[in-house]
Design a protein around this motif. Structure first.
Motif, PDB file in Angstrom:
ATOM      1  N   ILE A   1       8.675  19.572  -3.850  1.00  0.00           N
ATOM      2  CA  ILE A   1       9.561  18.598  -3.221  1.00  0.00           C
ATOM      3  C   ILE A   1      10.530  18.029  -4.249  1.00  0.00           C
ATOM      4  O   ILE A   1      11.726  17.868  -3.981  1.00  0.00           O
ATOM      5  CB  ILE A   1       8.740  17.476  -2.551  1.00  0.00           C
ATOM      6  CG1 ILE A   1       8.135  18.005  -1.246  1.00  0.00           C
ATOM      7  CG2 ILE A   1       9.601  16.241  -2.286  1.00  0.00           C
ATOM      8  CD1 ILE A   1       7.221  17.037  -0.529  1.00  0.00           C
ATOM      9  N   ASN A   2      10.041  17.733  -5.445  1.00  0.00           N
ATOM     10  CA  ASN A   2      10.922  17.232  -6.510  1.00  0.00           C
ATOM     11  C   ASN A   2      11.992  18.261  -6.870  1.00  0.00           C
ATOM     12  O   ASN A   2      13.150  17.906  -7.127  1.00  0.00           O
ATOM     13  CB  ASN A   2      10.101  16.883  -7.755  1.00  0.00           C
ATOM     14  CG  ASN A   2       9.341  15.580  -7.593  1.00  0.00           C
ATOM     15  OD1 ASN A   2       9.786  14.675  -6.884  1.00  0.00           O
ATOM     16  ND2 ASN A   2       8.190  15.469  -8.236  1.00  0.00           N
ATOM     17  N   LEU A   3      11.607  19.537  -6.875  1.00  0.00           N
ATOM     18  CA  LEU A   3      12.569  20.600  -7.167  1.00  0.00           C
ATOM     19  C   LEU A   3      13.653  20.648  -6.095  1.00  0.00           C
ATOM     20  O   LEU A   3      14.847  20.769  -6.402  1.00  0.00           O
ATOM     21  CB  LEU A   3      11.852  21.947  -7.251  1.00  0.00           C
ATOM     22  CG  LEU A   3      12.747  23.197  -7.370  1.00  0.00           C
ATOM     23  CD1 LEU A   3      13.654  23.104  -8.600  1.00  0.00           C
ATOM     24  CD2 LEU A   3      11.901  24.472  -7.409  1.00  0.00           C
ATOM     25  N   ILE A   4      13.250  20.555  -4.827  1.00  0.00           N
ATOM     26  CA  ILE A   4      14.212  20.582  -3.736  1.00  0.00           C
ATOM     27  C   ILE A   4      15.167  19.395  -3.822  1.00  0.00           C
ATOM     28  O   ILE A   4      16.374  19.529  -3.602  1.00  0.00           O
ATOM     29  CB  ILE A   4      13.486  20.607  -2.376  1.00  0.00           C
ATOM     30  CG1 ILE A   4      12.759  21.951  -2.197  1.00  0.00           C
ATOM     31  CG2 ILE A   4      14.466  20.391  -1.225  1.00  0.00           C
ATOM     32  CD1 ILE A   4      11.836  22.005  -1.001  1.00  0.00           C
ATOM     33  N   CYS A   5      14.633  18.229  -4.178  1.00  0.00           N
ATOM     34  CA  CYS A   5      15.483  17.040  -4.332  1.00  0.00           C
ATOM     35  C   CYS A   5      16.508  17.246  -5.448  1.00  0.00           C
ATOM     36  O   CYS A   5      17.678  16.862  -5.318  1.00  0.00           O
ATOM     37  CB  CYS A   5      14.624  15.811  -4.633  1.00  0.00           C
ATOM     38  SG  CYS A   5      13.599  15.281  -3.242  1.00  0.00           S
ATOM     39  N   GLN A   6      16.084  17.873  -6.542  1.00  0.00           N
ATOM     40  CA  GLN A   6      17.007  18.173  -7.640  1.00  0.00           C
ATOM     41  C   GLN A   6      18.091  19.149  -7.185  1.00  0.00           C
ATOM     42  O   GLN A   6      19.274  19.000  -7.533  1.00  0.00           O
ATOM     43  CB  GLN A   6      16.241  18.755  -8.823  1.00  0.00           C
ATOM     44  CG  GLN A   6      15.346  17.766  -9.541  1.00  0.00           C
ATOM     45  CD  GLN A   6      14.483  18.438 -10.603  1.00  0.00           C
ATOM     46  OE1 GLN A   6      14.781  19.544 -11.055  1.00  0.00           O
ATOM     47  NE2 GLN A   6      13.397  17.778 -10.994  1.00  0.00           N
ATOM     48  N   LEU A   7      17.690  20.141  -6.402  1.00  0.00           N
ATOM     49  CA  LEU A   7      18.647  21.118  -5.890  1.00  0.00           C
ATOM     50  C   LEU A   7      19.689  20.452  -4.990  1.00  0.00           C
ATOM     51  O   LEU A   7      20.881  20.772  -5.048  1.00  0.00           O
ATOM     52  CB  LEU A   7      17.920  22.221  -5.109  1.00  0.00           C
ATOM     53  CG  LEU A   7      17.089  23.205  -5.935  1.00  0.00           C
ATOM     54  CD1 LEU A   7      16.188  24.043  -5.021  1.00  0.00           C
ATOM     55  CD2 LEU A   7      17.992  24.120  -6.764  1.00  0.00           C
ATOM     56  N   ILE A   8      19.244  19.518  -4.161  1.00  0.00           N
ATOM     57  CA  ILE A   8      20.159  18.794  -3.275  1.00  0.00           C
ATOM     58  C   ILE A   8      21.188  18.024  -4.095  1.00  0.00           C
ATOM     59  O   ILE A   8      22.398  18.064  -3.801  1.00  0.00           O
ATOM     60  CB  ILE A   8      19.370  17.836  -2.352  1.00  0.00           C
ATOM     61  CG1 ILE A   8      18.591  18.638  -1.307  1.00  0.00           C
ATOM     62  CG2 ILE A   8      20.319  16.847  -1.665  1.00  0.00           C
ATOM     63  CD1 ILE A   8      17.640  17.804  -0.475  1.00  0.00           C
ATOM     64  N   LEU A   9      20.735  17.338  -5.130  1.00  0.00           N
ATOM     65  CA  LEU A   9      21.652  16.550  -5.967  1.00  0.00           C
ATOM     66  C   LEU A   9      22.620  17.459  -6.721  1.00  0.00           C
ATOM     67  O   LEU A   9      23.816  17.152  -6.817  1.00  0.00           O
ATOM     68  CB  LEU A   9      20.852  15.693  -6.946  1.00  0.00           C
ATOM     69  CG  LEU A   9      20.019  14.575  -6.315  1.00  0.00           C
ATOM     70  CD1 LEU A   9      19.154  13.885  -7.375  1.00  0.00           C
ATOM     71  CD2 LEU A   9      20.908  13.553  -5.618  1.00  0.00           C
ATOM     72  N   ARG A  10      22.132  18.573  -7.233  1.00  0.00           N
ATOM     73  CA  ARG A  10      23.006  19.514  -7.945  1.00  0.00           C
ATOM     74  C   ARG A  10      24.060  20.091  -7.011  1.00  0.00           C
ATOM     75  O   ARG A  10      25.225  20.224  -7.365  1.00  0.00           O
ATOM     76  CB  ARG A  10      22.176  20.662  -8.537  1.00  0.00           C
ATOM     77  CG  ARG A  10      21.314  20.297  -9.731  1.00  0.00           C
ATOM     78  CD  ARG A  10      20.615  21.555 -10.218  1.00  0.00           C
ATOM     79  NE  ARG A  10      19.304  21.252 -10.764  1.00  0.00           N
ATOM     80  CZ  ARG A  10      18.315  22.128 -10.883  1.00  0.00           C
ATOM     81  NH1 ARG A  10      18.497  23.377 -10.482  1.00  0.00           N
ATOM     82  NH2 ARG A  10      17.159  21.778 -11.396  1.00  0.00           N
ATOM     83  N   LEU A  11      23.619  20.449  -5.798  1.00  0.00           N
ATOM     84  CA  LEU A  11      24.554  21.038  -4.844  1.00  0.00           C
ATOM     85  C   LEU A  11      25.599  20.013  -4.408  1.00  0.00           C
ATOM     86  O   LEU A  11      26.780  20.355  -4.250  1.00  0.00           O
ATOM     87  CB  LEU A  11      23.801  21.574  -3.618  1.00  0.00           C
ATOM     88  CG  LEU A  11      24.665  22.334  -2.602  1.00  0.00           C
ATOM     89  CD1 LEU A  11      25.334  23.531  -3.259  1.00  0.00           C
ATOM     90  CD2 LEU A  11      23.845  22.773  -1.401  1.00  0.00           C
ATOM     91  N   GLN A  12      25.184  18.781  -4.233  1.00  0.00           N
ATOM     92  CA  GLN A  12      26.146  17.745  -3.877  1.00  0.00           C
ATOM     93  C   GLN A  12      27.208  17.587  -4.980  1.00  0.00           C
ATOM     94  O   GLN A  12      28.400  17.451  -4.689  1.00  0.00           O
ATOM     95  CB  GLN A  12      25.425  16.410  -3.650  1.00  0.00           C
ATOM     96  CG  GLN A  12      26.299  15.355  -3.009  1.00  0.00           C
ATOM     97  CD  GLN A  12      25.511  14.155  -2.545  1.00  0.00           C
ATOM     98  OE1 GLN A  12      24.295  14.115  -2.595  1.00  0.00           O
ATOM     99  NE2 GLN A  12      26.205  13.122  -2.074  1.00  0.00           N
ATOM    100  N   PHE A  13      26.770  17.646  -6.224  1.00  0.00           N
ATOM    101  CA  PHE A  13      27.701  17.554  -7.353  1.00  0.00           C
ATOM    102  C   PHE A  13      28.663  18.747  -7.347  1.00  0.00           C
ATOM    103  O   PHE A  13      29.871  18.587  -7.560  1.00  0.00           O
ATOM    104  CB  PHE A  13      26.914  17.504  -8.662  1.00  0.00           C
ATOM    105  CG  PHE A  13      27.774  17.346  -9.882  1.00  0.00           C
ATOM    106  CD1 PHE A  13      28.489  16.177 -10.113  1.00  0.00           C
ATOM    107  CD2 PHE A  13      27.886  18.374 -10.805  1.00  0.00           C
ATOM    108  CE1 PHE A  13      29.295  16.035 -11.241  1.00  0.00           C
ATOM    109  CE2 PHE A  13      28.683  18.247 -11.928  1.00  0.00           C
ATOM    110  CZ  PHE A  13      29.393  17.066 -12.148  1.00  0.00           C
ATOM    111  N   LEU A  14      28.149  19.940  -7.076  1.00  0.00           N
ATOM    112  CA  LEU A  14      29.002  21.134  -7.006  1.00  0.00           C
ATOM    113  C   LEU A  14      30.030  20.991  -5.896  1.00  0.00           C
ATOM    114  O   LEU A  14      31.212  21.320  -6.086  1.00  0.00           O
ATOM    115  CB  LEU A  14      28.146  22.381  -6.778  1.00  0.00           C
ATOM    116  CG  LEU A  14      28.919  23.698  -6.565  1.00  0.00           C
ATOM    117  CD1 LEU A  14      29.735  24.058  -7.804  1.00  0.00           C
ATOM    118  CD2 LEU A  14      27.974  24.842  -6.189  1.00  0.00           C
TER     119      LEU A  14
END
Length: 337
Positions: A312-325
């Motif tokens: 779940i923490n990994l998915i949350c990190q992915l969401i934040l990275r994708l939002q930045f992209l």
């Protein structure tokens, strides 16, 4: 100049949501939209529950009226801001409105809290009830008899599906509004499209089901949500691998995610769940209880691991990275138009 300021307000609202989320002292637009939907839907069900035709067309009126009112309010504020030349009060309303359309902090915080409670607390009867109550707030399935493993899966599926409905869908339509208003202030703008999408998403979450009265009452709401989430969900599909460690498997992951996601009845939720499942290496789908019925959802990424707090923490990190992209892409596109 006004268009530039509008884009800066858009960027500021994203940052505000990431850092603060939804302030508790404000009435959230979803509360107002939800109150309107519930009142009319309850009236139709209580008075015409046996008349499928009235429910069907009543649902159409509920959907269209909710979207039109949300759009009109947003457009009125946008016109006030543009015609009064960067009016501070109108700009503030746009800022607050745009921020309320995005749910990054709220979504991530709620799911992370559930994962921490399950994995870091001693589980007893009282703690288990607290956890189930928190999970029930973010899912439509019945989790009263769920195991801890199922609670983690339910939370993960909600996180991956709602990342599109609550984050990337609004971002996409708000940016489309920014672009349109560069051509004319009378075209749909970021707030009018953002509030419209929020209304569409709320309609779908409240009445867009395929059982009982809602099969007819929520038909139009579900179809409209499918249409307006179609593009954002596929943009997530093709951009999420770019911010992951599996970028070297880009084509394969997209292909497998798309094929697994297509197994779902929804043209969008399966795809958004699948791309996160493949990149984070988890298995989603399986049995879930809705009302008094057990429904077997198609398995996504059959060889994946079970859901854990770490995943779940990994998915949350992915969401934040994708939002930045996405923000970087928005800035680049905006500078070229």
């Amino acid at each position: 100049m006004a268009e530039i300021n509008l884009f800066l307000i858009f960027l500021g609202s994203i940052l505000f949501d990431l850092l603060i989320g939804d302030p508790r002292f404000f009435i959230h637009p979803v509360q107002i939209i939800g109150f309107y939907i519930k009142k009319i839907s309850d009236y139709l069900i209580n008075n015409f529950g046996e008349n499928k035709k009235i429910l069907f067309w009543g649902g159409f009126i509920v959907a269209i009226s909710t979207i039109v009112m949300s759009f009109s309010l947003g457009k009125l504020i946008e016109l006030s801001y543009m015609q009064l030349r960067n009016n501070f009060f109108s700009g503030l309303l746009i800022f607050i409105g745009l921020s309320s359309c995005i749910a990054t902090k709220g979504l991530i915080s709620s799911v992370k809290e559930i994962a921490e409670l399950i994995e870091n607390k001693e589980i007893n009867g009282q703690n288990e009830r607290i956890i189930k109550d928190k999970v029930q707030r973010i899912v439509s399935r019945d989790v009263r008899s769920s195991s801890l493993e199922h609670l983690l899966r339910s939370s993960t599926e909600s996180l991956t599906e709602n990342s599109v409905d609550g984050i990337f869908g609004p971002l996409f339509w708000m940016f489309i509004g920014i672009v349109l208003m560069k051509f004319s202030i009378f075209l749909p703008g970021p707030l009018s499209l953002g509030l419209s999408y929020k209304a569409i998403s709320t309609l779908d979450s409240m009445i867009g089901y395929k059982y009982g009265y809602f099969r007819y009452l929520g038909f139009f709401s579900a179809k409209i949500e499918d249409m307006f989430t179609f593009i954002p969900s596929r943009l997530v599909l093709i951009t999420l691998p770019l911010v992951s460690s599996k970028i070297n498997e880009y084509v394969l992951i997209i292909k497998e995610s798309y094929l697994d996601g297509k197994k779902y009845d929804s043209p969008n939720s399966g795809i958004s769940e699948a791309i996160f499942a493949y990149i984070s290496g988890i298995k989603l789908g399986g049995k879930s209880k809705y009302k008094n019925e057990i429904i077997e959802k198609p398995i996504i990424n059959a060889n994946g691991d079970i859901c854990t707090g770490e995943k779940i923490n990994l998915i949350c990190q992915l969401i934040l990275r994708l939002q930045f992209l996405w923000i970087i892409i928005f800035i680049l596109i905006s500078s070229l138009i």
